[in-house]
Design a protein around this motif. Structure first.
Motif, short mmCIF file in Angstrom:
data_model
loop_
_atom_site.label_atom_id
_atom_site.label_comp_id
_atom_site.label_asym_id
_atom_site.label_seq_id
_atom_site.Cartn_x
_atom_site.Cartn_y
_atom_site.Cartn_z
N TYR A 177 0.82 -1.22 0.00
CA TYR A 177 0.00 0.00 0.00
C TYR A 177 0.85 1.26 0.00
CZ TYR A 177 -3.05 -3.79 1.21
OH TYR A 177 -3.71 -4.99 1.21
N VAL A 178 1.76 1.39 0.94
CA VAL A 178 2.59 2.59 1.01
C VAL A 178 3.52 2.67 -0.20
CG1 VAL A 178 4.30 3.85 2.37
CG2 VAL A 178 2.42 2.67 3.53
N ALA A 179 4.24 1.59 -0.47
CA ALA A 179 5.17 1.59 -1.59
C ALA A 179 4.45 1.62 -2.94
CB ALA A 179 6.10 0.37 -1.51
N THR A 180 3.37 0.88 -3.03
CA THR A 180 2.66 0.80 -4.30
C THR A 180 2.05 2.15 -4.68
OG1 THR A 180 2.22 -1.55 -4.01
CG2 THR A 180 0.80 -0.37 -5.54
N VAL A 181 1.43 2.84 -3.72
CA VAL A 181 0.86 4.16 -4.00
C VAL A 181 1.98 5.12 -4.40
CG1 VAL A 181 -0.31 6.15 -3.00
CG2 VAL A 181 -1.20 3.84 -2.60
N ARG A 182 3.11 5.05 -3.71
CA ARG A 182 4.26 5.88 -4.11
C ARG A 182 4.65 5.61 -5.56
NH1 ARG A 182 10.27 4.51 -3.97
NH2 ARG A 182 11.30 6.52 -4.13
N PHE A 183 4.70 4.34 -5.94
CA PHE A 183 5.07 3.98 -7.30
C PHE A 183 4.06 4.53 -8.30
CE2 PHE A 183 5.16 1.03 -10.94
CZ PHE A 183 6.50 1.14 -11.31
N TRP A 184 2.80 4.39 -8.02
CA TRP A 184 1.76 4.88 -8.93
C TRP A 184 1.85 6.39 -9.13
CZ3 TRP A 184 -2.83 1.94 -6.22
CH2 TRP A 184 -2.78 0.59 -6.57
N ILE A 185 2.12 7.10 -8.05
CA ILE A 185 2.15 8.56 -8.14
C ILE A 185 3.51 9.08 -8.59
CG2 ILE A 185 2.05 10.68 -6.74
CD1 ILE A 185 -0.14 9.34 -5.07
N HIS A 186 4.56 8.62 -7.93
CA HIS A 186 5.90 9.19 -8.12
C HIS A 186 6.55 8.74 -9.43
CE1 HIS A 186 9.55 11.16 -6.75
NE2 HIS A 186 10.23 10.05 -6.94
N TYR A 187 6.33 7.48 -9.80
CA TYR A 187 6.98 6.94 -11.00
C TYR A 187 6.06 6.91 -12.21
CZ TYR A 187 11.14 5.61 -8.37
OH TYR A 187 12.28 5.65 -7.62
N LEU A 188 4.80 6.55 -12.01
CA LEU A 188 3.88 6.41 -13.15
C LEU A 188 3.04 7.65 -13.41
CD1 LEU A 188 2.61 2.73 -12.71
CD2 LEU A 188 4.65 3.57 -13.91
N GLY A 189 2.99 8.57 -12.44
CA GLY A 189 2.23 9.81 -12.64
C GLY A 189 0.74 9.60 -12.78
N LYS A 190 0.19 8.65 -12.01
CA LYS A 190 -1.22 8.28 -12.15
C LYS A 190 -2.11 8.85 -11.03
CE LYS A 190 -0.56 5.50 -15.73
NZ LYS A 190 -1.18 5.74 -17.05
N ARG A 191 -1.68 9.93 -10.37
CA ARG A 191 -2.42 10.48 -9.23
C ARG A 191 -3.90 10.71 -9.56
NH1 ARG A 191 0.69 14.31 -7.97
NH2 ARG A 191 1.48 13.74 -5.91
N GLU A 192 -4.18 11.33 -10.68
CA GLU A 192 -5.57 11.63 -11.05
C GLU A 192 -6.25 10.46 -11.75
OE1 GLU A 192 -7.14 14.18 -9.91
OE2 GLU A 192 -5.28 14.79 -8.92
N GLU A 193 -5.53 9.84 -12.65
CA GLU A 193 -6.13 8.76 -13.45
C GLU A 193 -6.57 7.58 -12.58
OE1 GLU A 193 -4.89 5.87 -17.21
OE2 GLU A 193 -3.62 7.56 -16.65
N TRP A 194 -5.76 7.28 -11.53
CA TRP A 194 -6.05 6.14 -10.66
C TRP A 194 -6.52 6.62 -9.29
CZ3 TRP A 194 -1.20 2.59 -11.81
CH2 TRP A 194 -1.29 2.13 -13.13
N ARG A 195 -7.18 7.75 -9.25
CA ARG A 195 -7.57 8.39 -7.99
C ARG A 195 -8.33 7.44 -7.06
NH1 ARG A 195 -9.65 12.37 -10.17
NH2 ARG A 195 -11.78 11.58 -10.34
N ASP A 196 -9.29 6.69 -7.57
CA ASP A 196 -10.13 5.85 -6.72
C ASP A 196 -9.33 4.71 -6.09
OD1 ASP A 196 -12.25 7.48 -7.27
OD2 ASP A 196 -13.13 6.15 -8.79
#
Length: 199
Positions: A105-124
């Motif tokens: 959860y902590v690392a995966t969310v970091r990866f989605w946001i920090h590396y993949l740039g999916k903050r808005e696209e994967w918001r839910d």
């Protein structure tokens, strides 16, 4: 010479690297672009069919995958890992917690946001995972309100395992302000001899 295949910025790759630095074990680092797909190409898959970093290659050529397995191997017989018994089991308890309740959860969310740039696209799905990440942080906060380090009063590989992604949780939009025990623990980890924060 030991060789560590890893990606800079990966907490899992940082774990064995910092353990070796703290223990005075010389090693070579081979940078692998995991985000760019290098771990899924034939040369790397020949070394690790699971297609993941980190990967530790011992001086005799044997290979060891999985960051927490590396920590256990490297720390054997050192102050970073208690001898067999209850204290060692407590260290392992936290390392299993890291892989099952924290890192997903902590690392995966970091990866989605920090590396993949999916903050808005994967918001839910980020919001759903963040709830579980905060639950893991709450468990840590409770424990660290009682002892200086996760498995007791002594720094161990359990602390290395959980420092890895906790100290960059803000890159996954986790706010550590409400967790004073965690923040004090991070500082105590950073004060350990030979400790180097992740680049």
């Amino acid at each position: 010479m030991i060789r560590l295949y890893g990606m800079t910025g990966s907490g899992n790759c940082w774990k064995p690297a910092v353990a070796m630095k703290m223990l005075g074990i010389a090693f070579d680092w081979t940078e692998i672009d995991s985000v760019g797909g290098e771990t899924r190409r034939a040369p790397f898959l020949a070394l690790n069919p699971n297609g993941r970093v980190p990967l530790l290659q011992l001086a005799d050529g044997r290979l060891l995958a999985e960051s927490n397995a590396m920590l256990c191997y490297l720390a054997e017989g050192t102050p970073l890992l208690p001898p067999p018994g209850y204290e060692r089991a407590k260290v392992l308890e936290w390392m299993f917690f890291e892989q099952y309740s924290h890192e997903p959860y902590v690392a995966t969310v970091r990866f989605w946001i920090h590396y993949l740039g999916k903050r808005e696209e994967w918001r839910d799905k980020i919001a759903e995972a963040r709830v579980k990440g905060y639950a893991a942080l709450a468990v840590m906060e409770t424990a660290l309100g009682k002892t200086a380090f996760l498995a007791g009063e002594t720094f161990s590989i359990a602390d290395i395992a959980l420092y890895a992604y906790t100290h960059v949780a803000d890159q996954g939009d986790f706010d550590l302000t409400p967790y004073p025990a965690i923040r004090s623990w991070l500082a105590r980890c950073e004060a350990q001899p030979g400790f180097e924060a992740m680049r």
